[in-house]
Each structure stands twice: as structure tokens, then as C-alpha cells.
Scaffold this active site. Structure first.
Site, PDB file in Angstrom:
ATOM      1  N   GLU A   1       3.464  -7.849  -4.507  1.00  0.00           N
ATOM      2  CA  GLU A   1       4.857  -8.302  -4.365  1.00  0.00           C
ATOM      3  C   GLU A   1       5.033  -9.813  -4.502  1.00  0.00           C
ATOM      4  O   GLU A   1       5.683 -10.452  -3.675  1.00  0.00           O
ATOM      5  CB  GLU A   1       5.429  -7.818  -3.030  1.00  0.00           C
ATOM      6  CG  GLU A   1       5.403  -6.308  -2.912  1.00  0.00           C
ATOM      7  CD  GLU A   1       5.850  -5.786  -1.555  1.00  0.00           C
ATOM      8  OE1 GLU A   1       6.355  -6.576  -0.741  1.00  0.00           O
ATOM      9  OE2 GLU A   1       5.698  -4.570  -1.310  1.00  0.00           O
TER      10      GLU A   1
ATOM     11  N   GLU B  33       3.200   3.951  -4.622  1.00  0.00           N
ATOM     12  CA  GLU B  33       3.796   4.127  -3.285  1.00  0.00           C
ATOM     13  C   GLU B  33       5.014   5.044  -3.399  1.00  0.00           C
ATOM     14  O   GLU B  33       6.129   4.669  -3.044  1.00  0.00           O
ATOM     15  CB  GLU B  33       4.188   2.764  -2.686  1.00  0.00           C
ATOM     16  CG  GLU B  33       3.018   1.792  -2.600  1.00  0.00           C
ATOM     17  CD  GLU B  33       3.325   0.477  -1.894  1.00  0.00           C
ATOM     18  OE1 GLU B  33       4.372   0.372  -1.225  1.00  0.00           O
ATOM     19  OE2 GLU B  33       2.513  -0.449  -2.014  1.00  0.00           O
TER      20      GLU B  33
HETATM   21  O1  9MR Z   1       4.220   1.677   5.248  1.00  0.00           O
HETATM   22  C1  9MR Z   1       3.925   0.412   5.757  1.00  0.00           C
HETATM   23  C2  9MR Z   1       4.465   0.280   7.178  1.00  0.00           C
HETATM   24  O2  9MR Z   1       3.767   1.152   8.055  1.00  0.00           O
HETATM   25  C3  9MR Z   1       4.359  -1.158   7.644  1.00  0.00           C
HETATM   26  O3  9MR Z   1       4.985  -1.290   8.915  1.00  0.00           O
HETATM   27  C4  9MR Z   1       5.032  -2.071   6.617  1.00  0.00           C
HETATM   28  C5  9MR Z   1       4.973  -3.521   7.038  1.00  0.00           C
HETATM   29  O4  9MR Z   1       5.655  -4.315   6.131  1.00  0.00           O
HETATM   30  O5  9MR Z   1       4.393  -1.919   5.376  1.00  0.00           O
HETATM   31  C6  9MR Z   1       4.553  -0.640   4.845  1.00  0.00           C
HETATM   32  O6  9MR Z   1       3.953  -0.529   3.573  1.00  0.00           O
HETATM   33  C7  9MR Z   1       4.474  -1.367   2.537  1.00  0.00           C
HETATM   34  C8  9MR Z   1       3.348  -1.646   1.582  1.00  0.00           C
HETATM   35  O7  9MR Z   1       2.233  -2.165   2.258  1.00  0.00           O
HETATM   36  C9  9MR Z   1       3.763  -2.574   0.464  1.00  0.00           C
HETATM   37  N1  9MR Z   1       4.951  -2.080  -0.217  1.00  0.00           N
HETATM   38  C10 9MR Z   1       6.048  -1.680   0.635  1.00  0.00           C
HETATM   39  C11 9MR Z   1       5.578  -0.695   1.710  1.00  0.00           C
HETATM   40  C12 9MR Z   1       6.740  -0.190   2.537  1.00  0.00           C
HETATM   41  O8  9MR Z   1       7.328  -1.228   3.239  1.00  0.00           O
END
Ligand code: 9MR
Length: 370
Positions: free
Chosen positions: A151, A256
Site C-alpha cells: 500500500e 485479499e
Molecule cells: O485483517 C487485518 C485486521 O485484522 C487488522 O486489524 C488490520 C489492521 O490494519 O489489517 C487487516 O488486514 C489488512 C491487510 O494487512 C492489508 N490490506 C488491508 C487489510 C484489511 O484492512
């Protein structure tokens, strides 16, 4: 009698071959890897929620730790590394002979405060290098691919303002890929981002990939995150995204995938994220606490079929399709951006049962697409 016996065994392989696959990884075995996440924040690690682990081992051949390898969990203090949860997921992946994705080395989110407190640019660079060194060498030979940078882009295709950009300039992306390659020349290296269906952002990703290649820095794959909804992006937009990214010559992955079915508060333009808290418990933003209505379930099922038919069509470009979770019970969507909502974005319901969308994917006709 003996002949009948022999005949039965002679034809057994044929009978078995004509049987329809009853799980996702076998269904798409000739097309792409099928992945899921294991999320330490919800304690879906070994000995905590065996039902999730059972689903992951039965239906998937690739796994991504949803949080355990991120900076705040793996490197919580300046000189302290904690790998126990990441290690459990790694062991699980290896025991089940799964592809393991390391997520993620350099991401502006989930980075502890102390990182922003490093004000000296040389020290900062060394710290990033050491972070990458520790993770990459710790999981060498176990992690198959790293999301090296996650990102880095704004929706308009410019580089996002982060502590990394601020301290290291634009070259932080090259450096991260170079360090990862130096510490493990055999692990695959990827760039991962969301909203790549937006042409400007996609152009930004293509710029990153091409610029790495021009400088002779290895990048093997690009991840399309795919946090989508029932209507957006359109199949046409998704298709263009896959085609454009594949033209750079790297593998394209869907990293994802989840399809939200509840209203998206981002539509409330101008309202800051922090203010979403006031919508907690508001039925307008959380309409399906009592369950997903049949008509919405049908739309979700069709959406998943349409998306997978497209992935199958472009399977020559796609190496992996990973769902961001397994059961609706634990999806991050339930907590983000409004807490405690009931969303239904995945293939398994809150009781761990397979949803109609799951069976719809098993039902896709692959006969002419082989
Ligand atoms: O699914 C993840 C969640 O459990 C965490 O709290 C969060 C923190 O920002 O991150 C989520 O995963 C993210 C991923 O690492 C990167 N792309 C977006 C995902 C959803 O927010």
C-alpha cells in the site's frame, strides 16, 4: 468373482477421476493456488480455533498470516522481535504442505510508535534493513513469497506520505526489494495494494514495477487486494486490471479477496474515519445482524461466480487467489470501519458452514477452459 474384482480396481482410477472435486484447492488445482488467512488477533492459531485450521487445511493450499508477521507483532520494540505466533502459522503451513506468504515487510500501518521516533536518516535506513533482515532470514526456506511493500500508493497514483517516504525518499521501495533479495535470493518478492482497478492507482503500481525492473531490482509478483463489494469494481474493471498488470511481466495475484454486503460508510463523503464510531449500532449501517437475507445471499453467490469465471479465464496470468479470512465470524469487515457489525463477505458462515457461494465455485464448469 476374481475377474470382477480386477475389473473394479482397473477402472477405479477412471471412476475417481470423473468424480467432482469436493474442495477448493482441488477444484482450481490446474489454475492457481487457493489461499486463506490465519488471524492471530482472533486467536485462530494452533490450539485456539481448530475449526478454522481444519477449514484452511481442507480447502486451501496457500496461507497468509493476517497479522502475525506485521511490524507491531513481529518487531514490537526497537531491539525486540517476537515470532512465536508467526512461527506457529509457519509450522502449520509446512505440516500441510502449503504455500506461505509473508505479509508484510514494509507497510505504514501497524508500525509501532518508536519507528517514527528515529530521526536520524542513516539510522532509520539501517533499522529498516535490520527489520527486513530479521524477518527474511528467520523465515528463509519457509516463507515462499514476501509482500515486500504494501500500500505505498494514494488513489491518484502518487506515493503515499509515510514515515518511510519521509525518512528515505522514493528510493525506500527499491531499497526494501533490494534488501529482501539480498537476504534471500530464492524467496519471491511482491508489491501489494488495493483499489488497483482505479486507472491512476494502477498506473502508479505499474510505474513501481517497471522502475524496479529498469534498475535491475527483482520483483516477481503484484497483488490485487480485492476488498470488493457486490457491485464494484465491475468485472470489466477487474479484467482490465489483471490484463494491464500482467503486461509488466510479473505474476498477478488476487491477495485479499472478500465481498462486503453491507453499506459502505465511505459514501458519507467528508466524514472522518474516527467519526464512524457514532454509527455503531445504527441499523442503517448494520442491517443484517439477524442474518443475511436470501436475496443478498443470492447476489453474493452470483458475484463470486462471476469473479471466479473471470479468474479462470485469465488463469495464465494469475498465480494465486487468496481470501482474506475463512469464516464470516472473524472477518475484519465486522470491525472496520464501524465496530461490531455483521458482514458476510466470505465462503464460510459464522457456524463454519460452507455457504452457497462456496458450492457455486465448486460448480463452475472448467471443462472447456483447461
Ligand atoms: O485483517 C487485518 C485486521 O485484522 C487488522 O486489524 C488490520 C489492521 O490494519 O489489517 C487487516 O488486514 C489488512 C491487510 O494487512 C492489508 N490490506 C488491508 C487489510 C484489511 O484492512
Amino acid at each position: 468373482m476374481r475377474n470382477i474384482f480386477l475389473l473394479f480396481f482397473a477402472y477405479l482410477p477412471l471412476v475417481m477421476c470423473s468424480q467432482k472435486p469436493d474442495n477448493l484447492k482441488d477444484k482450481f488445482a490446474n489454475y492457481f493456488l487457493i489461499g486463506a488467512t490465519i488471524n492471530q488477533e482472533d486467536y485462530q492459531i494452533i490450539d485456539k480455533d481448530n475449526k478454522v485450521l481444519k477449514i484452511v487445511s481442507e480447502d486451501f493450499n496457500s496461507v497468509t498470516p493476517e497479522n502475525s508477521m506485521k511490524w507491531m507483532h513481529s518487531h514490537p520494540e526497537y531491539s525486540k522481535f517476537t515470532f512465536s505466533n508467526a512461527q506457529k502459522i509457519t509450522d502449520f503451513a509446512k505440516e500441510n504442505d502449503m504455500f506461505l506468504l509473508g505479509h508484510t515487510l514494509v507497510w505504514h500501518n501497524q508500525v509501532p510508535e518508536y519507528v517514527s521516533d528515529i530521526k536520524d536518516k542513516i539510522k532509520f535506513d539501517l533499522h529498516i534493513k535490520n527489520h527486513i533482515f530479521q524477518l527474511v532470514t528467520r523465515f528463509k526456506g519457509k516463507v515462499d513469497m514476501w509482500d515486500v511493500v504494501n500500500e505505498a500508493l494514494n488513489d491518484d497514483g502518487t506515493l503515499r506520505e509515510t514515515v518511510f517516504l519521509d525518512m528515505m525518499g522514493e528510493s525506500y521501495i527499491e531499497k526494501a526489494f533490494q534488501y529482501a533479495n539480498d537476504f534471500d535470493p530464492n524467496v519471491e518478492l511482491a508489491y501489494n495494494d488495493y483499489n488497483l482497478y482505479k486507472p491512476n492507482k494502477r498506473a502508479g503500481a505499474i510505474r513501481i514495477i517497471n522502475s524496479l525492473k529498469e534498475k535491475g531490482i527483482r520483483i516477481d509478483a503484484v497483488g490485487i487486494q480485492a476488498h470488493w463489494d457486490l457491485h464494484f469494481p465491475s468485472i470489466k474493471e477487474i479484467e482490465q486490471t489483471i490484463i494491464d498488470l500482467a503486461e509488466t511481466g510479473v505474476d498477478v495475484m488476487i491477495t485479499e479477496l472478500d465481498i462486503t454486503v453491507i453499506p459502505n460508510p465511505y459514501e458519507l463523503a467528508g466524514i472522518a474515519r474516527e467519526e464512524f464510531k457514532k454509527f455503531e449500532g445504527d441499523k442503517k449501517w448494520d442491517p443484517y445482524q439477524a442474518g443475511i437475507p436470501d436475496n443478498v445471499q443470492k447476489k453474493l453467490t452470483k458475484r463470486y461466480r462471476d469473479i471466479f469465471e473471470l479468474f479462470v479465464k485469465h488463469h495464465d496470468k494469475i498465480s494465486r487467489v487468496t481470501f482474506w479470512g475463512t469464516t464470516d465470524k472473524y472477518t475484519w469487515r465486522n470491525q472496520n470501519p464501524i465496530n461490531n457489525r455483521a458482514d458476510y463477505p466470505l465462503l464460510f458462515d459464522r457456524e463454519y458452514n460452507k455457504k452457497p457461494a462456496y458450492y457455486e465455485l465448486l460448480d463452475i464448469d472448467l471443462s472447456e477452459k483447461n
